[in-house]
Scaffold this active site. Structure first.
Site, PDB file in Angstrom:
ATOM      1  N   HIS A   1       0.820  -1.210   0.000  1.00 12.35           N
ATOM      2  CA  HIS A   1       0.000   0.000   0.000  1.00 12.35           C
ATOM      3  C   HIS A   1       0.856   1.263   0.000  1.00 12.35           C
ATOM      4  CE1 HIS A   1      -3.754   2.058   0.284  1.00 12.35           C
ATOM      5  NE2 HIS A   1      -4.418   1.033   0.760  1.00 12.35           N
TER       6      HIS A   1
ATOM      7  N   ASP B   1     -10.847  -3.941 -18.673  1.00 12.74           N
ATOM      8  CA  ASP B   1     -11.096  -4.807 -19.831  1.00 12.74           C
ATOM      9  C   ASP B   1      -9.812  -4.926 -20.656  1.00 12.74           C
ATOM     10  OD1 ASP B   1     -11.941  -6.140 -22.067  1.00 12.74           O
ATOM     11  OD2 ASP B   1     -13.575  -4.772 -22.552  1.00 12.74           O
TER      12      ASP B   1
END
Length: 465
Positions: free
Chosen positions: A170, A407
């Site tokens: 993170h 995508d």
């Protein structure tokens, strides 16, 4: 257990000479994540009804090439965190050197794809073989640690699907930075590696300038003074290995749009009635409140004191906040970490849901007004929470990050999972796969508690109906 076969292990880097060696200082937004060293583990499932050889010969080359081109712009994920032995005097920073790379693993699994993308309770162990482990750090002669920040595994589930899992630290970047990278990588892949012909609407290039980060409260110095207290020298930076003997399961719950509208009306009526005036409630606040109440009511031990404080943690992105000049394409961490506290008795009481809504909504409004309220104490607050016998419920992810918009050219994800929620009692809130669903909720609990949680959620929704 699924049969797993490792097909390839390699390193992927940006094109040679495309990125100069660079150092990025940690800002005060990044520093708190030095003491939260569980790697983020995000898993994407895609439909892929083809044999493994088809993937290896047609998709894998362009997937790796497009990743290389993407790292040219998102190079911090291929860099190392440099952690000096005395971080108070020589501050930690990110270091990228020409040729730095990240591990890339290709595997094949016999796991049941339909089971993996199911919303029903499924053994967490079924996901573990899809999750890569961050490499161990290296140590220089003077004790300085070099800590890798990202690793990727692509697993082919023959004739049914693909799983792409990314584990990252993170401190390298928050959820918005990560999903910015994922969508950019996917766009380059759809363009078959041609950066000059990216599809319309592709993500912009990231902004790496740390000079735009203002620190009006001098928080970086405050946090640097906290670093020795979290024992960075002895912190376990080895990859998290899941307990495969655990009886934990993960499940996905959904709230449909008409349900959310009904809950909003129900809460608004009660808030007006009790004089709080909290009538415009976001789906995020409602979902967090509902999950918090049901989670507390599902606890397997029933001898807790009603006056015991229960805590909920959520993350608030400060990009584009009027108090700062941080653009949406800024790459790094830019999150405040509000903590909501409410006594157990109020949460489990007859009016617990509305109590939770008011408490969380109050913190949301406070952060919109002053994002850095209480920020001086966040590192000590997180350290104390890690020692508490009563773990806080942490909200991971956000519907605004658009996980289902990723995508690569073979369709949007069939499902996206936040795997690391099994470690810290988190729940995840990705966006929705279906137009009629307002929000998805990912939960990981022991099997008996999952049943109790589901029962409490059903009861709460039935009462609202």
């Amino acid at each position: 257990m699924a049969i797993v076969k490792i097909l390839e292990q390699c390193q992927v880097s940006a094109p040679q000479g495309s990125v100069p060696s660079s150092t990025l200082p940690l800002t005060f937004w990044d520093m708190p994540w030095l003491q939260v060293w569980c790697p983020v583990q995000r898993l994407f499932f895609f439909d892929f009804p083809h044999p493994t050889n088809h993937f290896l010969h047609t998709l894998l080359p362009i997937l790796k090439h497009s990743l290389s081109l993407s790292l040219q712009h998102f190079f911090p994920f291929a860099s190392n965190l440099v952690l000096p032995p005395d971080p108070l005097h020589l501050h930690p920073y990110l270091l990228y050197r020409d040729g730095d790379s990240l591990p890339f693993t290709v595997a094949e699994s016999s796991a049941d794809f339909s089971g993996l993308v199911s919303d029903s309770p499924t053994d967490l162990a079924d996901l573990h073989h899809l999750v890569p482990m961050l490499p161990s750090p290296s140590t220089l002669e003077d004790g300085t640690r070099l800590i890798p920040l990202m690793t990727i595994q692509v697993t082919v589930l023959t004739n049914s699907g693909l799983a792409i899992c990314i584990a990252f630290a993170h401190v390298a970047g928050d959820g918005r930075a990560f999903h910015h990278f994922m969508k950019f990588w996917a766009a380059v892949c759809r363009a078959r590696g041609n950066l000059g012909s990216l599809p319309a609407g592709s993500p912009p290039l990231p902004c790496h300038s740390r000079d735009i980060i203002e620190d009006p409260k001098g928080l970086k110095l405050v946090y640097l003074k906290e670093l020795p207290k979290i024992e960075l020298k002895s912190m376990e930076f080895a990859p998290f290995v899941s307990d495969v003997s655990s009886d934990k399961v993960r499940a996905t719950f959904v709230l449909k749009r008409d349900q959310v509208d009904q809950i909003k009306r129900w809460v608004s009526i009660r808030c007006i009635g009790d004089g709080t005036g909290t009538t415009h409630i976001s789906t995020f606040v409602l979902t967090c409140s509902l999950m918090w109440v049901c989670m507390i009511k599902s606890e397997e031990s029933h001898d807790q004191r009603l006056d015991e404080p229960c805590k909920l943690i959520f993350l608030a992105d400060c990009r584009n906040h009027p108090d700062f000049t941080i653009p949406s394409a800024y790459f790094g961490s830019c999150l405040t970490i509000p903590i909501v506290v409410l006594e157990r008795g109020r949460l489990v009481g007859e009016n617990g849901f509305v109590e939770a809504v008011n408490a969380i909504e109050s913190r949301v409004r406070e952060r919109k007004s002053d994002p850095l309220t209480g920020a001086e104490k966040i590192m000590s607050d997180l350290r104390n929470l890690s020692k508490s016998e009563q773990p806080a419920l942490t909200i991971a992810g956000s519907p605004r990050l658009g996980a289902y918009e990723t995508d690569f050219g073979w369709g949007k994800p069939r499902k996206s999972e936040v795997v690391h929620i099994e470690f810290f009692g988190c729940i995840s809130l990705p966006d929705s796969r279906q137009s009629e669903v307002a929000i998805e909720i990912g939960v990981a609990l022991r099997r008996t508690r999952m049943s109790s949680f589901a029962d409490n959620l059903e009861k709460q929704l039935r009462n609202i109906n």
